[in-house]
Scaffold this active site. Structure first.
Site, mmCIF file in Angstrom:
data_model
loop_
_atom_site.group_PDB
_atom_site.id
_atom_site.type_symbol
_atom_site.label_atom_id
_atom_site.label_comp_id
_atom_site.label_asym_id
_atom_site.label_seq_id
_atom_site.Cartn_x
_atom_site.Cartn_y
_atom_site.Cartn_z
ATOM 1 N N SER A 147 0.688 -1.311 -0.031
ATOM 2 C CA SER A 147 0.001 0.147 0.026
ATOM 3 C C SER A 147 0.898 1.059 -0.024
ATOM 4 O O SER A 147 1.666 1.602 -0.832
ATOM 5 C CB SER A 147 -0.874 -0.084 1.128
ATOM 6 O OG SER A 147 -2.067 1.083 0.978
ATOM 7 N N ASP A 309 -6.107 1.867 -3.628
ATOM 8 C CA ASP A 309 -7.174 1.852 -2.885
ATOM 9 C C ASP A 309 -7.449 3.005 -1.772
ATOM 10 O O ASP A 309 -8.290 2.826 -0.965
ATOM 11 C CB ASP A 309 -6.866 0.537 -1.916
ATOM 12 C CG ASP A 309 -6.160 0.541 -0.824
ATOM 13 O OD1 ASP A 309 -5.001 1.619 -0.880
ATOM 14 O OD2 ASP A 309 -5.762 -0.374 0.190
#
Length: 551
Positions: A147, A309
């Site tokens: 991430s 995301d």
């Protein structure tokens, strides 16, 4: 890193990671099976680590991929596996190792052509699209990403057939099996050479981007954005969405600039984050410094972290606080999605702003409050019991315009486009909409604090309970609630939340980094917030002291 590193500065050349060494360590450094820090460990978003410390190496990826194959077989998942990957340096070698194992186990794996990057929400969308209406042959997915973590980190997460982050029971199963494999030097891992894996019938090239982009109109009013002529900018922060924004603009006739198209695994173009670390956090004003410099040139701009995301919304006034955007998005959506069920509620984590509760109450919508971690929202989005679900850390998803599921994982691309829809339809940027909300419901002040925490400290925080809190007042008000289990689903929150009439705080260890976090919110201003923060820190310090740990 030198002590000269400051938030907002660009890194000096000698402070960038050594890519060759990082990749070399991935293959040559072996984890110590006796060291718990070097085993497979799934946090809130999969297994993460780095190769130099023997926490993310080829051995880990071989073991965890074999464990996924075993899990699929045991549960009868016979459909394809969709694999995504971001731009971190360790993602490509991890993908190669995983493909060797998947092909050897006869798992049909779909990947982007030419070793392309595929964001997390795109994999969730692909899983759900494939599985819609099926009773067998279910697909699942793997996304190789840490991430927004620093450039030296690697990450590996598994999404079951429901399309979202795997629940704790699933990750515990995979983690346990992977560590058993590691303990036996991966002797039970099935593997074939990469050239054979890529040439086999089990590795299939697939244009994920086209399927996802062509379907965006089902979740976002793309026609309204196109008609508005808004001048938009999108910064992928060197991540997996780098090729997506041009294709989105072309498909829907949008006016989107991509001011930063660099993919550089050192992420040398990223300004230091607040703590002097390179971190691709699109909710951080320091990390988003490059895009903020351009804010006056566009009606709206937005960024994504490397696996896309998360969302970051930049208006002419600056970078929106993620909590503010969640509240504004909720206020807009539940008045502009007539096909959504009247019973559809709002999913929020315990550390998200109480402004959400006030907005929801005004609209007669139920708030479903859960622990940190997007996995808790999966059943709500699948079943339509929540029209929107979001976290204070700039991760959220929503239903399609017809009220059916879109993704069950965070979707930073759709949330960025939602900001453009809000602006196009209402004539106001989301920050202006939020300002209207504060005029009606008050102005909260919110802060997230963090500090280093080792494994023992994190365990102490997880074990906090109502008996730990001896105070009867918080910020001058009587304590109303001491929460260790989420009201929305009864799950343990892995920490503590204390609520009074004027504000609240929550303390919990991070599931992805060696830190603990204290979240504080007040509806009575900065001075009251400082008081709440001080009382929260005292409770944490006392808990450490009681366990014999110096803070």
């Amino acid at each position: 890193m030198t002590t000269a590193a400051k938030a907002g500065q660009l890194p000096a050349h000698d402070e960038l990671i050594n890519i060759a060494r990082l990749v070399s360590d991935f293959y040559t450094v072996s984890p110590d099976r006796q060291n718990p820090d070097q085993r497979v460990m799934f946090g809130t978003s999969g297994h993460r680590g780095t190769s130099g410390t023997a926490s993310f190496n080829e051995a880990h990826i071989l073991a965890v991929t074999q464990a996924v194959c075993d899990f699929r077989r045991d549960n009868g998942f016979s459909g394809p596996l969709f694999m995504g990957m971001d731009t971190h340096a360790l993602s490509e070698p991890a993908r190669c190792a995983a493909l060797e194992v998947l092909a050897a186990n006869g798992v049909t794996t779909f990947i982007e052509p030419e070793s392309g990057y595929t964001p997390t929400p795109v994999i969730s969308h692909a899983i759900l699209t494939h599985n819609a209406g099926r009773t067998s042959g279910f697909a699942d997915g793997i996304v190789i990403t840490p991430s927004h973590n620093p450039p030296q980190d690697g990450g590996f997460k598994y999404n079951p057939p429901h399309g979202g982050p795997a629940e704790t029971g699933v990750t515990n199963d995979i983690e346990k099996r992977a560590n058993l494999l590691l303990a036996s030097d991966n002797k039970a891992v099935r593997r074939i050479p990469l050239t054979k894996a890529l040439a086999s019938e089990y590795t299939v090239l697939h244009d994920f981007a086209a399927h996802y982009i062509n379907d965006l109109g089902s979740v976002i009013n793309m026609q309204a954005i196109a008609r508005s002529g808004l001048r938009l900018a999108a910064d992928p922060l060197g991540g997996a969405s780098v090729t997506y924004w041009d294709r989105i603009a072309e498909t829907y006739g949008l006016n989107i600039d991509v001011p930063n198209r660099q993919v550089d695994q050192t992420f040398r173009f990223m300004p230091y984050d607040r703590d002097g670390v390179i971190r691709m956090d699109c909710s951080s004003p320091w990390a988003m410094g490059g895009l903020l410099e351009l804010k006056d040139s566009y009606d709206l701009a937005f960024g994504n972290d490397p696996d896309a995301d998360r969302h970051g919304i930049v208006t002419p006034a600056g970078l929106m606080n993620p909590n503010h955007y969640l509240a504004a998005a909720i206020a807009y959506l539940f008045r502009h999605r007539p096909a959504w069920k009247a019973t559809a509620g709002i999913g929020k984590t315990l550390v998200s702003s109480s402004m959400i509760d006030r907005v929801a109450a005004d609209m007669g919508r139920t708030v479903i409050e859960v622990p940190v971690g997007f996995k808790w929202f999966v059943p709500m989005l699948l079943g339509g019991t929540a029209g929107f679900a979001g976290e204070e850390s700039a991760g959220a998803s929503l239903l399609r315009q017809d009220g059916t599921v879109w993704t069950t994982d965070k979707d930073g691309i759709a949330l960025n486009l939602l900001a453009a829809e809000i602006t196009a339809v209402t004539g106001n940027t989301p920050d202006r909409l939020y300002k209207e909300l504060t005029g009606r419901f008050g102005t909260p002040v919110y802060r997230r604090l963090q500090a280093h925490a080792d494994g023992r400290q994190k365990e102490v925080l997880k074990a906090l309970n109502p008996e730990t809190v001896t105070i009867t007042e918080l910020g001058g008000d009587p304590v109303e609630k001491v929460i260790t289990h989420a009201p929305g689903n009864g799950a343990a929150i892995g920490g503590l939340k204390v609520v009074s009439a004027g504000g609240w705080f929550a303390a919990r260890p991070s599931g992805t980094e060696d830190i603990y976090k204290i979240y504080v919110e007040s509806f009575r201003g900065e001075e009251h917030l400082e008081q709440l923060a001080g009382e929260a820190q005292a409770i944490v310090s006392n808990a450490f002291a009681a366990a014999g740990i110096k803070n």
